[in-house]
Each structure stands twice: as C-alpha cells, then as structure tokens.
Design a protein around this motif. Structure first.
Motif, PDB file in Angstrom:
ATOM      1  N   ILE A 135       1.181  -1.823  -0.200  1.00 24.11           N
ATOM      2  CA  ILE A 135       0.475   0.118  -0.119  1.00 24.11           C
ATOM      3  C   ILE A 135       0.727   1.410  -0.040  1.00 24.11           C
ATOM      4  CG2 ILE A 135      -0.134  -0.125   2.483  1.00 24.11           C
ATOM      5  CD1 ILE A 135      -3.049   1.063   1.881  1.00 24.11           C
ATOM      6  N   ILE A 136       2.135   1.245   0.841  1.00 23.51           N
ATOM      7  CA  ILE A 136       2.829   2.146   0.559  1.00 23.51           C
ATOM      8  C   ILE A 136       3.689   2.613  -1.398  1.00 23.51           C
ATOM      9  CG2 ILE A 136       4.951   3.317   1.047  1.00 23.51           C
ATOM     10  CD1 ILE A 136       2.877   2.205   3.588  1.00 23.51           C
ATOM     11  N   ILE A 139       0.318   4.390  -2.874  1.00 21.27           N
ATOM     12  CA  ILE A 139       0.170   5.500  -2.128  1.00 21.27           C
ATOM     13  C   ILE A 139       1.299   6.558  -2.937  1.00 21.27           C
ATOM     14  CG2 ILE A 139       1.368   5.000  -0.134  1.00 21.27           C
ATOM     15  CD1 ILE A 139      -0.655   7.753   1.375  1.00 21.27           C
ATOM     16  N   PHE A 143       1.009   9.363  -5.840  1.00 16.89           N
ATOM     17  CA  PHE A 143       1.310  11.164  -5.106  1.00 16.89           C
ATOM     18  C   PHE A 143       2.745  11.319  -5.608  1.00 16.89           C
ATOM     19  CE2 PHE A 143      -2.905  10.090  -1.990  1.00 16.89           C
ATOM     20  CZ  PHE A 143      -3.222  11.550  -2.871  1.00 16.89           C
ATOM     21  N   MET A 253      -2.345  -4.272  -4.384  1.00 16.30           N
ATOM     22  CA  MET A 253      -3.269  -2.695  -3.832  1.00 16.30           C
ATOM     23  C   MET A 253      -1.652  -1.607  -4.189  1.00 16.30           C
ATOM     24  SD  MET A 253      -4.706  -3.146  -1.865  1.00 16.30           S
ATOM     25  CE  MET A 253      -5.492  -2.026  -1.621  1.00 16.30           C
ATOM     26  N   PHE A 257      -4.107   1.809  -7.275  1.00 15.08           N
ATOM     27  CA  PHE A 257      -3.542   3.191  -6.993  1.00 15.08           C
ATOM     28  C   PHE A 257      -3.594   3.832  -8.355  1.00 15.08           C
ATOM     29  CE2 PHE A 257      -3.397   2.661  -2.438  1.00 15.08           C
ATOM     30  CZ  PHE A 257      -3.712   3.554  -1.386  1.00 15.08           C
TER      31      PHE A 257
ATOM     32  N   LEU B  40       7.824   9.440   2.224  1.00  9.41           N
ATOM     33  CA  LEU B  40       7.300   9.582   3.209  1.00  9.41           C
ATOM     34  C   LEU B  40       6.841  10.056   4.362  1.00  9.41           C
ATOM     35  CD1 LEU B  40       7.401   5.563   3.435  1.00  9.41           C
ATOM     36  CD2 LEU B  40       4.952   6.771   3.468  1.00  9.41           C
ATOM     37  N   LYS B  43       6.643  13.329   3.633  1.00  4.80           N
ATOM     38  CA  LYS B  43       4.988  14.174   3.774  1.00  4.80           C
ATOM     39  C   LYS B  43       4.365  13.149   5.265  1.00  4.80           C
ATOM     40  CE  LYS B  43       4.110  13.995  -1.133  1.00  4.80           C
ATOM     41  NZ  LYS B  43       2.463  15.049  -1.850  1.00  4.80           N
ATOM     42  N   THR B 212      -2.825  -5.227   3.024  1.00  2.00           N
ATOM     43  CA  THR B 212      -4.242  -4.317   3.080  1.00  2.00           C
ATOM     44  C   THR B 212      -5.575  -5.277   2.240  1.00  2.00           C
ATOM     45  OG1 THR B 212      -3.208  -2.174   2.575  1.00  2.00           O
ATOM     46  CG2 THR B 212      -5.580  -2.176   2.315  1.00  2.00           C
ATOM     47  N   PRO B 237      -3.975  -0.156   7.559  1.00  2.00           N
ATOM     48  CA  PRO B 237      -3.473  -0.185   5.656  1.00  2.00           C
ATOM     49  C   PRO B 237      -5.436   0.035   5.062  1.00  2.00           C
ATOM     50  CG  PRO B 237      -2.720  -2.139   6.455  1.00  2.00           C
ATOM     51  CD  PRO B 237      -3.437  -1.425   7.754  1.00  2.00           C
ATOM     52  N   ILE B 240      -5.972   3.581   5.548  1.00  2.00           N
ATOM     53  CA  ILE B 240      -5.226   4.561   4.404  1.00  2.00           C
ATOM     54  C   ILE B 240      -5.410   5.036   2.842  1.00  2.00           C
ATOM     55  CG2 ILE B 240      -2.289   4.692   2.917  1.00  2.00           C
ATOM     56  CD1 ILE B 240      -1.434   3.392   5.967  1.00  2.00           C
ATOM     57  N   PHE B 241      -5.795   2.990   2.736  1.00  2.00           N
ATOM     58  CA  PHE B 241      -6.320   3.089   1.675  1.00  2.00           C
ATOM     59  C   PHE B 241      -7.286   4.035   0.980  1.00  2.00           C
ATOM     60  CE2 PHE B 241      -9.124   0.159  -1.894  1.00  2.00           C
ATOM     61  CZ  PHE B 241      -8.541   0.632  -2.641  1.00  2.00           C
ATOM     62  N   ALA B 244      -6.626   7.404   1.393  1.00  2.00           N
ATOM     63  CA  ALA B 244      -5.318   8.377   0.176  1.00  2.00           C
ATOM     64  C   ALA B 244      -6.191   8.752  -0.983  1.00  2.00           C
ATOM     65  CB  ALA B 244      -4.598   7.375  -0.062  1.00  2.00           C
ATOM     66  N   LEU B 245      -7.605   7.657  -1.300  1.00  2.00           N
ATOM     67  CA  LEU B 245      -8.145   7.363  -2.379  1.00  2.00           C
ATOM     68  C   LEU B 245      -9.577   9.156  -2.117  1.00  2.00           C
ATOM     69  CD1 LEU B 245      -8.099   4.424  -4.050  1.00  2.00           C
ATOM     70  CD2 LEU B 245      -7.003   6.263  -4.841  1.00  2.00           C
ATOM     71  N   GLN B 252      -6.382  12.737   3.935  1.00  2.00           N
ATOM     72  CA  GLN B 252      -4.771  12.395   3.155  1.00  2.00           C
ATOM     73  C   GLN B 252      -3.685  12.176   3.642  1.00  2.00           C
ATOM     74  OE1 GLN B 252      -4.727  14.287  -1.141  1.00  2.00           O
ATOM     75  NE2 GLN B 252      -6.615  13.399  -1.401  1.00  2.00           N
ATOM     76  N   ALA B 255      -3.509   9.600   5.800  1.00  2.00           N
ATOM     77  CA  ALA B 255      -3.264   8.365   5.360  1.00  2.00           C
ATOM     78  C   ALA B 255      -1.231   8.642   4.957  1.00  2.00           C
ATOM     79  CB  ALA B 255      -4.044   8.411   3.522  1.00  2.00           C
ATOM     80  N   TRP B 256      -1.039   9.929   4.939  1.00  2.00           N
ATOM     81  CA  TRP B 256       0.503   9.982   4.843  1.00  2.00           C
ATOM     82  C   TRP B 256       1.223   9.306   6.121  1.00  2.00           C
ATOM     83  CZ3 TRP B 256       3.523   9.537   0.933  1.00  2.00           C
ATOM     84  CH2 TRP B 256       3.545  10.113  -0.144  1.00  2.00           C
ATOM     85  N   ALA B 259       0.853   5.894   6.641  1.00  2.00           N
ATOM     86  CA  ALA B 259       1.760   5.354   5.621  1.00  2.00           C
ATOM     87  C   ALA B 259       2.773   5.338   6.863  1.00  2.00           C
ATOM     88  CB  ALA B 259       2.211   5.895   4.655  1.00  2.00           C
TER      89      ALA B 259
END
Lengths: 327, 283
Positions: A135-136, A139, A143, A253, A257, B40, B43, B212, B237, B240-241, B244-245, B252, B255-256, B259
């Motif tokens: 998932i990392i 994301i 982004f 995942m 995205f 990571l 953010k 996830t 997880p 975050i999914f 983030a979306l 958001q 989510a970061w 993460a």
C-alpha cells in the motif's frame, strides 16, 4: 528432561507405565504435528474449492465466453474477464522486462564488485524494498511518481514517438500519469528484490573452481559472469524470475492506486486499464447482486489458476538447482 | 599483434561497460528505496502529533487521529499470529522431525511454498466465502483469520529450515539418555532453533501488519472505536487506502502519517528479525 529423572528410581511396574505414557504422548504429539502439516494442504484445497463454488453462478451463466469477453457492465449484468486479464498480463510482462536486467545487475554487483564490508548493508537495503508494504508503493505511486511521469516523462515520450507508426499508438496521449506503464514500473520496483536475492543465492552455488579456471585462462569478470556463472545458474535464475512474475501477477494494492480502473483494452501504454486484483479490490464490497459478486470471484479463480501454474513452475526450477547444489 | 591487442582492449572495454551498468543498477535500487522513504518522511512527518495516537478517525473535513485504526491493526495482527504460529510451528516440526523423509513432507513443502507467494487478495476472497458469507456480515475475526492464513506459510518455512539446521548429534544425545522423541524435540531441537523460529514469527508479523488486500472484504473498515471482534473493525492499511483515495486534505495527510507509521514498524521489525539470524550466522 524432568520426566526422565522421575522415571529413574521408580520400580519396575511404574517404569513400564512411564514408558507407555511416553509412547502415548509421543504418538499424540506426532499426530498433532502431522495434522498441522495436512492442514496446510487443506488450506490450498479449501481456497480452490471455495473459489470454484463462489464463481459457479458466473461461470454457469457466461460459460467460456467469460474469459473471452471484454464487456463489464454491472447495470445489464454482462461480465467478461478479458480486459482485467489483459491488464494483468501486460503490466506483469513489462515489469519483468524492466526488473530482470536491473535485478541481475544488482546481484552481479553484490557478488563480484561490491567491497566486502558494504555487501551486507547494500544487500539488506535492497531486501528492505521487499519489506515495504504494497500500500506504501500505492500511495507513493499515486501522489509522487504518477505526477512526475505525467509532467515530465510522458509528454516527452509522446512527443518523441508521435511521428513513428506503431510506436505512436503504443505511446498515445493524453498523459494521465496513471495507467498501464506506471503500474508496470511500480511492479518492477516491487519485484526487484525477489529477483536480486534469488539470483544472488544461485550465483553463490557456482563452484569456485569453475570461476577460477575461467579467470585462469584470462577471462574478464563480465566474461566469467556471462559465459560461466549465468549458464550454470540459468534454471535458478528462471525460477527466481517466475517467482517474481507470480508476485507481480497477484499484486493488488500498489496497482489499484495507479492503474486507473478502466475496463477496456487500449493499445496505448499510457491509457488507464485494470487488472484482476485491482478490479476485485475496487469493486468487491460495492458489488450488488449475486452475478456481480460471483463474476469477481471468478476473476479471483482465474488469477489463482494463473499464479498457481507460474509459482509451481518456479518452485520446480528452484528445486532442480537446489538438488544440484546439494549433490 | 595489433589485432590481438585491440581484441584485448575491446574485451576490457566491454567488461568495464557491463560492470559500470551493474553499479548503475545497484544505484537505481538504492535510489528508489531512498526516494520512497524520503517522500514518506517528508509527507508523513508533518502530520505526526499526539492526536494521531489519541483521537479517532475523523469524518471528512475534520481533524482527528488514527487511534481506532492502530488499535484494530494491533488486535487483528495479534490474533492472526496467535492462530497462525502454533499451526505453522507444528507443521514445520512434522516436516523437519517426524516426517523428514516422507512423501507428505515433500508435497506439503511444495504447496506451502506456493501459499507463501500466493496473492493475498485470493486469501481475502477465500475467507469471505468461508466466514463472511455464512455469518452474513464482515467481522474483525474474519480479518484475523485471513491474516493467520498468511502467517502459516512463513512460519512453516522458517521452522522447518531452522530445525533442519539443528545437528542430529544433539537429538541423538537426548535419545541416548532415554528421552522420548517429543521431549527431545521440545527440550533440545526447539531450544536450539529458538532464535530462528522467533525470526520467522517476527517476519510474519512484519508481513501481515502491512497487508491490506485480505482485510478489504473480511474486516472491512470502521469509522468508530470498536473492540467487538464480531463486528467490522478499522485497520491502519485499509484506512490509508480509503483516506488516500479521498478528496479531503485532512484524510490524505492522515494517510501519509499512517503510511509512515506502518513503514517504520515493518522495516524496524524486519531489520530486528534479520539481526537475530545475522548473529546466528556469525557464531
């Protein structure tokens, strides 16, 4: 070993009882471990059976045309798996093409070039890439990586190839940032550590005598690698690549995205698409109606069959190099 | 003479080019790790505050934390490990101790290796068909079972490998003083292989705490605090999914931050696990 000490001073009769007790507990423990081992087999069998049962409504409605149809319309309840299958195979194939040379390159670097004290830290750093949860990657891909591709790399590639027939449809705009190629590149990063660590392991199985004799007749490092090490370990490398391919096919995942979730087959690698796992992840909880849910499970069954075959081949190849290394 | 010399030079040149490419490849691998970790930290770090660990996930457009998601992740990970580890250790014990040369072991090893790399979303579908559909609702326990199915192959693999490394002389010594097989396994083999088995369990924790896909349609998600194992539960997880979306900036940011928390946890665990076996090898 307290049980043993207890048994020592005991009389003849109680010693027999102890021995019988020992035999019984041992039989129980043995049966317990065997049951756990069989459970592993049951698990895989259960996965297969439950997927077949769950996908039966869809498969009996659409038959074989499920695999060959591009339709995906929840309103009219027409479902076909062709677009997700296409997306899954194309993204994984591109990922393999990108990751294999880089992965093998890193393995050569680690086994032949890297100064010894740095070997472990660098090897560990590359393996950390495998530890980062998918998932990392997702994301980060959405982004950071996709906007970067959208504003710099993709416009440049579109501009470069727009006049060349064939390539111009492969790299046709508009540059969304997300899509097939972005997913494939993220997948490539994710499978890189698998290829590197297995390649490194099989490189270590090459007998030093073989390498030394090649160096002895004046070969360069590259020639030794290319003519001796790689041919000797070809099966193992292929096994590692297949293992990585299995990972890429099933990866969920990260792809979800950045793939764009569009149920269509498009010639352009910049176009949004979908994969089997991304479709399931996106739509499963929102699917209404048995046929819709069942079609998604049927997609899962197809993915399971594909990855099972690929992983079985991978394991078979790796077994072959293992038995040779052991002999 | 000159052709021989130029051949020598072209071979040397080719060698330098290929070796340079290998260095570049290693550079690419390391650069990518740095890029991802850098993004990571850049953010995620700005969102780290006490509120992240003390407040619930907020509604859209509001400030809040990740407490219920962190709690859910920890609970489901612990149950997953508690369920999966004994099964994995026992199966690994059979393969290395009782049935080392049996046909069953060969088959189980092959199937286990396939389970090890099987797509985790398939496991999610399996548990959905197995538990969620019959029970009629999503639940934390279903999520935990899905995670335990991912734990089993990792633990089986490391347990078998580590027990196989225990020298047979140790077992023979145990047997020679009259200890039955299972006492030898328990007091000699397990003790000798302990650090390796623990490493396997830690690697399994690292693997499932970031998963996830198997939770999406087993544990689902939960906006609120829930400690009911029979109800949907939030997890880091999945949160975050979802966040983030979403189009909301606060979500958001969370989510970061989430993460960053997951990545540091997972990487910390795997470095720790590797350092355990690393010491073993040196000894």
């Amino acid at each position: 070993m307290s049980a043993v000490q207890e048994a020592m001073p005991a009389a003849r009769g109680s010693r027999d009882a102890t021995v019988r007790r020992f035999a019984l507990t041992d039989a129980i423990f043995r049966a317990l471990t065997k049951a756990a081992a069989i459970l592993v087999l049951v698990l895989l069998g259960g996965v297969a059976i439950s997927l077949i049962a769950g996908s039966w409504p869809a498969l009996s409605t659409f038959g074989l045309s499920f695999v060959g149809s591009e339709a995906w319309n929840p309103v009219t309840e027409k479902f076909g798996a062709l677009a997700p299958i296409y997306g899954t195979i194309i993204t994984s194939a591109i990922a393999i093409v990108i990751a294999v040379p880089i992965g093998i390159g890193i393995a050569i670097f680690l086994t032949e070039l890297c100064p010894r004290p740095l070997r472990r830290p660098i090897g560990m750093a590359v393996e950390l890439l495998a530890g980062i949860p998918s998932i990392i990657y997702g994301i980060w891909g959405l982004f950071v990586f996709a906007p970067f591709l959208q504003t710099t790399v993709q416009p440049f590639i579109i501009w470069m190839f727009h006049g060349i027939p064939g390539l111009n449809s492969l790299f046709a705009g508009p540059p969304y940032g997300i899509g097939l190629l972005t997913s494939a590149m993220i997948l490539a990063i994710m499978i890189l550590p698998f290829i590197t660590s297995i390649t490194k392991d099989v490189f270590d199985t090459v007998p030093s005598v073989l390498k030394e004799s090649a160096y002895g007749i004046g070969c360069t490092t590259w020639e030794v690698t290319r003519r001796v090490v790689i041919p000797y370990t070809r099966v193992g490398i292929m096994g590692g690549v297949m293992l990585a391919l299995g990972r890429a096919l099933g990866e969920t995942m990260a792809v979800t995205f950045v793939i764009g979730n569009a149920h269509r087959i498009s010639a352009s690698l910049f176009a949004p698409a979908t994969t089997i796992s991304a479709t399931i992840a996106n739509e499963f909880t929102e699917a209404v109606g048995d046929l819709y849910t069942s079609s998604l499970v049927a997609l899962g069954l197809i993915l399971f069959i594909i990855t099972f075959i690929i992983l079985a081949i991978a394991r078979y190849m790796l077994l072959r190099i293992d038995s040779r290394a052991g002999a | 003479m000159s052709t021989a010399l130029s051949l020598h030079q072209s071979r040397k040149r080719k060698n330098s080019v290929m070796m340079a490419l290998c260095v570049v490849a290693a550079g690419i691998g390391l650069a990518w790790l740095a890029l991802i970790l850098g993004a990571l930290i850049y953010k995620g770090l700005s969102g780290v505050s006490l509120a992240v660990f003390t407040e619930m996930t907020p509604p859209p457009g509001d400030a809040g934390g990740l407490l219920n998601a962190i709690y859910g992740s920890i609970v489901m990970t612990i149950i997953g490990i508690l369920v999966g580890t004994p099964i994995g250790v026992l199966a690994g014990t059979y393969m290395a101790e009782y049935g080392r040369f049996s046909k069953l072991t060969t088959v189980v090893r092959f199937i286990n290796d396939i389970l090890l790399s099987a797509p985790s979303i398939i496991v999610g579908l399996f548990v959905y068909e197995l538990m969620v559909r019959p029970m009629g609702h999503f639940s934390a326990i279903a999520g935990a079972v899905a995670l335990s199915i991912l734990v089993i192959p990792v633990v089986v693999r490391t347990t078998e490998d580590m027990l196989n490394l225990v020298p047979n002389a140790l077992r023979e010594a145990g047997t020679a003083i009259g200890a039955p097989r299972w006492v030898v396994i328990r007091s000699v083999a397990y003790r000798a292989a302990m650090s390796g088995i623990v490493t396997g369990i830690l690697l399994a924790v690292a693997r499932i705490s970031g998963e996830t896909a198997p939770l999406l349609f087993t544990a689902l998600n939960n906006q609120f605090w829930s400690s009911n194992l029979n109800a949907p539960m939030a997890s880091l997880p999945v949160t975050i999914f979802q966040f983030a979306l979403s189009p909301y900036e606060e979500w958001q940011q969370l989510a970061w931050t989430g993460a960053l928390i997951i990545t540091l946890t997972v990487l910390g665990l795997s470095i720790f696990a590797r350092s355990l076996t690393g010491r073993r090898e040196d000894r």
